[in-house]
Design an enzyme around this catalytic site. Structure first.
Site, PDB file in Angstrom:
ATOM      1  CD  GLU A 226      -1.843 -10.868   3.443  1.00 47.27           C
ATOM      2  OE1 GLU A 226      -0.639 -10.705   3.677  1.00 47.27           O
ATOM      3  OE2 GLU A 226      -2.310 -10.992   2.296  1.00 47.27           O
ATOM      4  CG  ASP A 227       0.879  -7.662   5.281  1.00 50.49           C
ATOM      5  OD1 ASP A 227      -0.020  -8.212   4.603  1.00 50.49           O
ATOM      6  OD2 ASP A 227       1.749  -6.940   4.755  1.00 50.49           O
TER       7      ASP A 227
ATOM      8  CG  ASP B 292      -6.861  -2.048   0.905  1.00 51.97           C
ATOM      9  OD1 ASP B 292      -8.036  -1.765   0.648  1.00 51.97           O
ATOM     10  OD2 ASP B 292      -5.945  -1.192   0.848  1.00 51.97           O
TER      11      ASP B 292
ATOM     12  N   GLY C 265      -9.613  -7.315  -0.003  1.00 57.53           N
ATOM     13  CA  GLY C 265      -9.937  -8.724   0.200  1.00 57.53           C
ATOM     14  C   GLY C 265      -9.684  -9.577  -1.032  1.00 57.53           C
TER      15      GLY C 265
ATOM     16  CG  PHE D 276      -0.423   3.417   2.142  1.00 57.62           C
ATOM     17  CD1 PHE D 276      -1.057   2.586   1.231  1.00 57.62           C
ATOM     18  CD2 PHE D 276       0.920   3.197   2.423  1.00 57.62           C
ATOM     19  CE1 PHE D 276      -0.358   1.565   0.588  1.00 57.62           C
ATOM     20  CE2 PHE D 276       1.620   2.173   1.796  1.00 57.62           C
ATOM     21  CZ  PHE D 276       0.976   1.357   0.878  1.00 57.62           C
TER      22      PHE D 276
ATOM     23  NE  ARG E 191       9.394  -5.324   2.619  1.00 62.41           N
ATOM     24  CZ  ARG E 191       8.188  -5.662   2.188  1.00 62.41           C
ATOM     25  NH1 ARG E 191       7.224  -5.907   3.049  1.00 62.41           N
ATOM     26  NH2 ARG E 191       7.919  -5.755   0.905  1.00 62.41           N
TER      27      ARG E 191
HETATM   28  N1  HPA Z   1       0.122  -0.340   3.464  1.00 64.76           N
HETATM   29  C1  HPA Z   1       0.912  -1.230   2.794  1.00 64.76           C
HETATM   30  N2  HPA Z   1       0.440  -2.158   1.974  1.00 64.76           N
HETATM   31  C2  HPA Z   1      -0.893  -2.213   1.813  1.00 64.76           C
HETATM   32  C3  HPA Z   1      -1.764  -1.324   2.462  1.00 64.76           C
HETATM   33  C4  HPA Z   1      -1.235  -0.342   3.329  1.00 64.76           C
HETATM   34  O1  HPA Z   1      -1.946   0.493   3.943  1.00 64.76           O
HETATM   35  N3  HPA Z   1      -3.017  -1.666   2.090  1.00 64.76           N
HETATM   36  C5  HPA Z   1      -2.886  -2.715   1.250  1.00 64.76           C
HETATM   37  N4  HPA Z   1      -1.621  -3.054   1.070  1.00 64.76           N
HETATM   38 MG    MG Z   2       0.244  -8.551   2.443  1.00 65.56          MG
END
Ligand code: HPA
Ligand code: MG
Length: 215
Positions: free
Chosen positions: A130-131, A134, A136, A184, A197
């Protein structure tokens, strides 16, 4: 609990010190994690993961779309480790897509909007990649979905975990790249409404960026 690199509130780099695509320059506040550091940390995560998990066939499951860069580099490091450490296991990949975000606010609604048939993960060790975590809640939902396919074992690696003590469900992944401030962030495949992206470094978006790319 695995350790991670903790990025303190306010610990950022000036965007003037890095190459930023010109079309994004006015819409970013600062660089939070340069790509070079992401790659160095990812190399170590791959080693930790292999040592724990490479005792049988391993399936890495990419959470699209934001996880694709991290997934790609992590897979490369896992494959290299597998090929050079004197012990190796079959490594395969798959993709899943859950969506929970619109604009810059988290909605409670989490749904699967794409991905493949996961029946191939049955009886295998699965690594969910996962990237960013936040609240969870998306990952809790993902674990529910994945466990229905009866994998032998499931571990989660997230490149970023946000410090969100008030919103968070207290879920923590097994492996974490960086703990980051509650800002963010975008870049390295992490988007804001599909933008950013195509930015190498993980950056903090500014107010103008939030406005410009609002849907
Ligand atoms: N950026 C992009 N997507 C997200 C973020 C964020 O900070 N937090 C949760 N999803
Ligand atoms: Mg994600």
């Amino acid at each position: 609990m695995a350790g991670c690199i903790k990025i303190e509130d306010g610990q950022t780099f000036s965007k003037e010190m890095f190459c930023i695509p010109q079309h994004y320059e006015d819409y970013l506040e600062s660089v939070l994690i340069p790509k070079g550091l992401i790659l160095n940390r990812t190399e170590r995560l791959a080693r930790d993961i292999c040592r724990d998990l490479c005792h049988g066939p391993l399936v890495a499951l990419c959470c699209l779309k934001g996880g694709y860069q991290f997934f790609s580099h992590l897979s490369e490091f896992i494959i290299n480790y597998n090929g050079t450490s004197g012990h190796s296991v079959p490594f395969s990949i798959d993709f899943i897509r859950l969506k929970s975000y619109e604009n810059d606010g988290s909605t409670n609604d989490v749904k699967i909007v794409g991905g493949s048939d996961l029946s191939s993960i049955k009886g295998k060790n699965v690594l969910i990649v996962e990237d960013i975590i936040d609240t969870g809640r998306t990952m809790e939902k993902m674990l529910e979905v994945v466990s229905q396919y009866k994998p032998a074992q499931v571990k989660v690696v997230s490149l970023l975990v946000k410090r969100t003590p008030l919103r968070s469900s207290s879920y923590r992944p097994d492996y974490i790249g960086f703990e980051v401030p509650d800002r963010f962030v975008v870049g390295y495949a992490i988007d804001y409404n599909e933008y950013f992206r195509d930015l190498n470094h993980i950056c903090v978006i500014n107010k103008e960026g939030i406005e410009k790319y609002r849907t």
